[in-house]
Each structure stands twice: as structure tokens, then as C-alpha cells.
Design an enzyme around this catalytic site. Structure first.
Site, PDB file in Angstrom:
ATOM      1  CB  SER A 240      -0.868   0.171   0.965  1.00 20.09           C
ATOM      2  OG  SER A 240      -0.152  -0.135   2.736  1.00 20.09           O
ATOM      3  CD  GLU A 242      -1.742   3.855   5.960  1.00 17.67           C
ATOM      4  OE1 GLU A 242      -2.540   3.067   5.671  1.00 17.67           O
ATOM      5  OE2 GLU A 242      -1.617   3.887   7.391  1.00 17.67           O
ATOM      6  CB  CYS A 295      -1.627  -2.800  -7.281  1.00 22.40           C
ATOM      7  SG  CYS A 295      -0.950  -3.484  -8.480  1.00 22.40           S
ATOM      8  CD  GLU A 396      -4.886   0.347  -3.637  1.00 21.14           C
ATOM      9  OE1 GLU A 396      -4.373   0.481  -2.584  1.00 21.14           O
ATOM     10  OE2 GLU A 396      -4.569  -0.459  -4.476  1.00 21.14           O
TER      11      GLU A 396
END
Ligand code: NAD
Length: 513
Positions: A240, A242, A295, A396
Site C-alpha cells: 500500500s 501508506e 493494484c 483504494e
């Protein structure tokens, strides 16, 4: 430590310096999502285990044969690893489907053969001579110059749960092809195919000791330790945005080389002249493949207002015909999500969509699958009238949720496609290929598919613009990302002319002036 002494489930250790070893932290369970229960145990690695693995990889790089092994020999070994996977295709596919919940059709015909193909392409790339001679130069001195490509060193490689074997291969194939040594951290939900591959590699003895090390364990501990470890020269992370941001910070302390493959919110742009039948199937394939846990999934569909109602009607009819069920059934289109936790995240986003005023036209709730009552199945879900600025369209979700956003003009559609913090992939659906290529050039993403989706080729660069990542994987671009470049300059003049070094820099006409 988990007490699992009474069950017969397989238990994997850490793989360090060519041996299987226990972790200091004991083991942790790995679930089979369709059945909602553990199917294996893996070692719960820690920072101390990462230290051991990095030390082994360091030793193998600094003093072992691997970095100096000729390219053709590394190629032979990568092909041997590809053979191991190919010979065990059915086992790998079944294990992947059980551990991830992905339909057997996908693991058998995509994940496993694509992993094999990827290794074979990098076997070929390993043989490219790491040397480029530069044109002859006599300014400032007659010299011979060449560029040498060298492996970077120890690579920490962190993979996500959504394509476990394929992501493992995307990491190890280029790293090994270029002569690096590796510490791999598989995803906690889905480490089993990476461990099965490690077992086969170990048994075959094809790799020297310490070249490939595998440490399972919690991301926040093992991944974190790898990203900050001073003995690691490069970190390659897929996951991710993040976590990628966090890894980038950790890696900055020792200025590690970095490849980040991060999140996405890819647009599927249906042009007014699209073949609607093709576009309907393609948009659904783009978003629901792997249960939306990709993704590059086409989660934002941009649909022209002129075709909107007809398009939605066909989209909904087709979405409702998709088969949700047992991942091991070859007819299944969507299996369960990877975990109960992921399922709850998706359900929360469905609520967010409703609150934001989007119109739920199909799905939106859990699917009950007889015999798999504990599996986290979600119906293919479609929202229409979605505003591109909302959370539904910007964040997402990583589940089977499609947002359809209407547009009036192609210029507006391109602006909407680009109005995202992500820039991984995009699809354009159109009969006019020339026009579609012009649109593709204006979309700010690393890949644009025209009348297709998800096709990620081992020779084509793959990676993201904007917050979808840094760097590219695959092909020569991916290989280069695992090398350092060195310029070697050989002076051919000083000795012969008897001149001293600084004298060479001053033109003859100026000397003695
Ligand atoms: P994630 O970021 O939660 O985890 C990825 C990996 O990082 C896992 O191995 C995890 O254990 C580890 N990790 C977790 N916390 C960490 C920390 N603090 N420090 C170091 N490592 C840590 O992602 P995920 O949920 O496993 O995968 C889904 C994400 O991956 C999605 O955002 C998806 O878009 C992205 N993804 C990107 C690509 C690509 O090529 N761009 C491909 C597949 C998946």
C-alpha cells in the site's frame, strides 16, 4: 507462541543461510479464507531473525560466488527455478487458491505460468553483458572509458498478499539475475507458495548458501527491520501507499536504493465509440479479476453520458451472472476475499459510498456460499452516479467494488482519469485505435491498456506515476533497478608522453605561457 501441537497442519520455519530454522517468536497461523480456518503455521520472525538473515545475505554477497557468477550460469539457475515451478504447476495453483481464495482458473492459467515466464525472461536478461564501451575520447586525454553494471548488494524484498507467488518472482528474478543476494519477506496472509518455492529451491540445491533467505512474520516488525537495516543496500517493496511512505522514511537513514510499487485507483475510460459488448466484459474483468484485489484494478469506470443507461444495464446484467463460490472450482469467477478483516474494510467502503450519495445498482452485501459459510465472500458491487472527488472514487478499496462516473466530453474524461493521487494503470475502450493512443498519451499512469486490462508483460516496464510508486519493475528497466553503474576511466596517454596528471588538463598551446 501458538499452541498447535495437536494438529497436523504443515509448519514452516525461516530460511536463513541455506537452512530451515525456528524463529525466536514461535509461529503464527496462516488461514484458508474460504473455510475460515488455519491451513498451516509459519515462523513468526522478528528483528533479531532479520539480523541473522541479513548477515547471511551479506556474507554471500561479500564473500560468496554469486555476484561474480557469469550471467549464463545465473540464467541456467533461473531457468532451473522456472522448471521447478512448471513441474509443480497443479500443486502451486491449488495452494495459492486455498491460501488466497483466488479462483483456481486464475492461479492455474495466470499466476503460475506468468511466474514461470517471468523467470525465463530474466534468465535471458541475466546474459546481457554488463558492459558498455563509450566512444573514444582524446579530451581531456586519450583514454578508454567504459560503463560497468554491478549488483547492488543485499536486497530486502517485501511482497503483498494479493498475488503471492507472482510478486515473489517479480522480486527475486531481477535481483538474482543481476547478482544480488536477497532477504525476502512474504505477506503474512499468504506466505505459503513462496515457502513452497523456497523448499523446492533448497531441495534442488541450485542456489549457493545465503543467496536467498526468507523471513516470515508481522510486517510491522520484519518489514520494518528490513527497511531500516544498515546491512541492506536496496529495498524493493510492493504494497500500500501508506506502508510505502513509511518504508521510504526508514530507508532514508542509510540512503538505500528503493523501488516502490504501491496502490492504484485505475480508470477504465469507455469512449463514446467503444464496442459496448467488449467494454462491458472488459470493464468487469478490469475490476473484478482477483476479487478486485489488484493494484491495477479498473475501479473507476468513466462512462459517456450518451451511453450511460444502456451501458449500466448491460454491466449490471453481466455482473450478476458472475459465479461466486469455491475457489477450487474451475468455473468460479470470484472466490472469497483474503480475510475477514479485508471483507469488513470493503463493507465499510460500501457504506461510505451510500452516504456519499452514490447509487448502488447491484451487490453491496456478503454472498452466502453453501459449504463455505465462514468464507468472506462479497457480491460484485457497482455504484453509479459517483462523483470523482468522493472517497469511493479516490481511495483504494481492494475489493469487488466498481464506481461508475459519468462524463460529457473526452477532455473531461481525461481530466477525471488524471484527477487521482494514483497513477498506476488505465484502460481505454474504443474502436478508434489511433484516437485511443492519443488519449493514452494524455493519461498520467505507468501503463495504459487499449481494449484490455491487467496485461503486465515481463519485458514491459511496470510501475506508477505519482503516489503509485517509484521506479519500474520488469524487463531491462527492472534489471537496471538492481544494478549500480560504474564508469571506469583508463588513461592511455600520461605514461607514454611522460606528462604529469595536471599537465594533461592544460592544452599544449597554453603550457609554458
Ligand atoms: P501492505 O502495505 O499492508 O503490506 C505489504 C507488505 O508490507 C506485507 O508483506 C506486509 O507484511 C508488509 N508491511 C506491513 N507493514 C509494514 C511496515 N510497517 N514496515 C514494513 N513492512 C510492512 O499491503 P497489502 O495489504 O499486503 O497489499 C495490498 C496493497 O499492495 C494495495 O495497496 C495494492 O495496491 C498494493 N499492490 C501494489 C502492486 C504494484 O505493483 N503497484 C502490486 C500488488 C499490490
Amino acid at each position: 507462541m501458538d499452541d498447535h501441537t495437536n494438529d497436523d497442519l504443515p509448519c514452516y520455519g525461516l530460511y536463513i543461510d541455506g537452512s530451515w530454522t525456528d524463529a525466536e517468536g514461535g509461529t503464527m497461523p496462516v488461514n484458508e479464507p474460504a473455510l475460515g480456518r488455519p491451513m498451516a503455521y509459519v515462523a513468526r520472525g522478528s528483528a533479531a531473525d532479520v539480523d541473522r538473515a541479513v548477515a547471511a545475505a551479506r556474507e554471500a554477497f561479500d564473500r560468496g560466488p554469486w555476484p561474480h557468477t557469469p550471467g549464463h550460469e545465473r540464467a541456467r539457475i533461473l531457468n532451473a527455478i522456472a522448471d521447478l515451478i512448471e513441474e509443480h504447476t497443479a500443486e502451486f495453483a491449488e495452494l495459492e487458491s486455498r491460501n488466497l481464495g483466488a479462483p483456481l482458473r486464475k492461479t492455474t492459467f495466470v499466476d503460475i505460468p506468468w511466474s514461470v515466464e517471468h523467470l525465463r525472461v530474466f534468465a535471458e536478461l541475466a546474459t546481457i553483458h554488463p558492459y558498455e564501451a563509450l566512444p573514444w575520447t582524446d579530451i581531456p586525454s586519450v583514454s578508454w572509458n567504459f560503463v560497468w553494471r554491478e549488483p547492488i548488494g543485499v536486497c530486502g524484498q517485501i511482497v503483498p498478499w494479493n498475488y503471492p507467488l507472482l510478486m515473489t518472482i517479480w522480486k527475486i528474478a531481477p535481483a538474482l539475475a543481476a547478482g544480488n543476494t536477497v532477504v525476502l519477506k512474504p505477506a503474512s496472509y499468504t506466505p505459503l507458495t513462496a515457502l513452497m518455492l523456497t523448499r523446492l529451491i533448497h531441495e534442488s540445491g541450485v542456489l549457493p548458501r545465503g543467496v536467498l533467505n526468507v523471513v516470515t512474520g508481522p510486517g510491522a516488525e520484519v518489514g520494518d527491520a528490513l527497511a531500516r537495516h544498515p546491512g541492506v543496500d536496496k529495498v524493493s517493496f510492493t504494497g500500500s501507499t501508506e506502508t510505502g511512505r513509511h518504508i521510504m522514511r526508514l530507508a532514508s537513514d542509510t540512503i538505500k536504493r528503493l523501488t516502490l510499487e504501491l496502490g492504484g485507483k485505475s480508470p477504465s475510460l469507455v469512449m463514446p465509440d467503444a464496442d459496448l459488448e467488449l467494454a462491458v466484459d472488459g470493464v468487469l474483468f478490469g475490476v473484478f479479476f482477483n476479487g478486485g484485489q489488484s493494484c491495477e484494478a479498473g475501479t473507476r469506470c468513466l462512462a459517456p453520458e450518451s451511453l450511460h443507461d444502456e451501458f449500466i444495464e448491460r454491466l449490471v446484467t453481466r455482473a450478476r451472472s458472475l459465479r461466486i463460490g469455491d475457489p477450487l472450482d474451475l468455473e468460479t469467477d470470484l472466490g472469497p476475499l483474503v480475510s475477514e478483516a479485508q471483507c469488513r474494510i470493503v463493507e465499510e467502503y460500501i457504506e461510505v459510498g451510500k452516504h456519499e450519495g452514490a447509487r448502488l445498482v447491484t451487490g453491496g452485501k456478503r454472498a452466502r456460499v453453501p459449504g463455505f459459510e465462514r468464507g468472506p465472500f462479497i457480491e460484485p458491487t457497482i455504484f453509479t452516479n459517483v462523483l470523482n472527488g468522493t472517497r469511493l472514487a479516490q481511495e483504494e478499496i481492494f475489493g469487488p467494488v466498481l464506481s461508475v462516473i459519468p462524463y460529457r466530453t473526452v477532455t473531461e474524461a481525461i481530466e477525471l482519469a488524471n484527477a487521482s493521487r494514483y497513477g498506476l494503470g488505465a484502460a481505454v475502450w474504443s474502436r478508434d485505435l489511433q484516437g485511443a493512443i492519443e488519449v493514452a498519451k494524455r493519461i498520467r499512469t505507468g501503463t495504459v491498456w487499449i481494449n484490455d486490462h491487467h496485461i503486465i508483460l515481463p519485458r514491459a516496464p511496470f510501475g506508477g506515476y505519482k503516489q503509485s510508486g517509484i521506479g519500474r519493475e520488469h524487463g531491462i528497466y527492472g534489471l537496471m533497478a538492481y544494478t549500480e553503474l560504474k564508469h571506469i576511466h583508463v588513461d592511455l596517454m600520461q605514461k607514454r608522453s611522460g606528462r604529469v596528471w595536471w599537465d594533461v588538463l592544460i592544452p599544449q598551446s597554453e603550457q609554458g605561457a
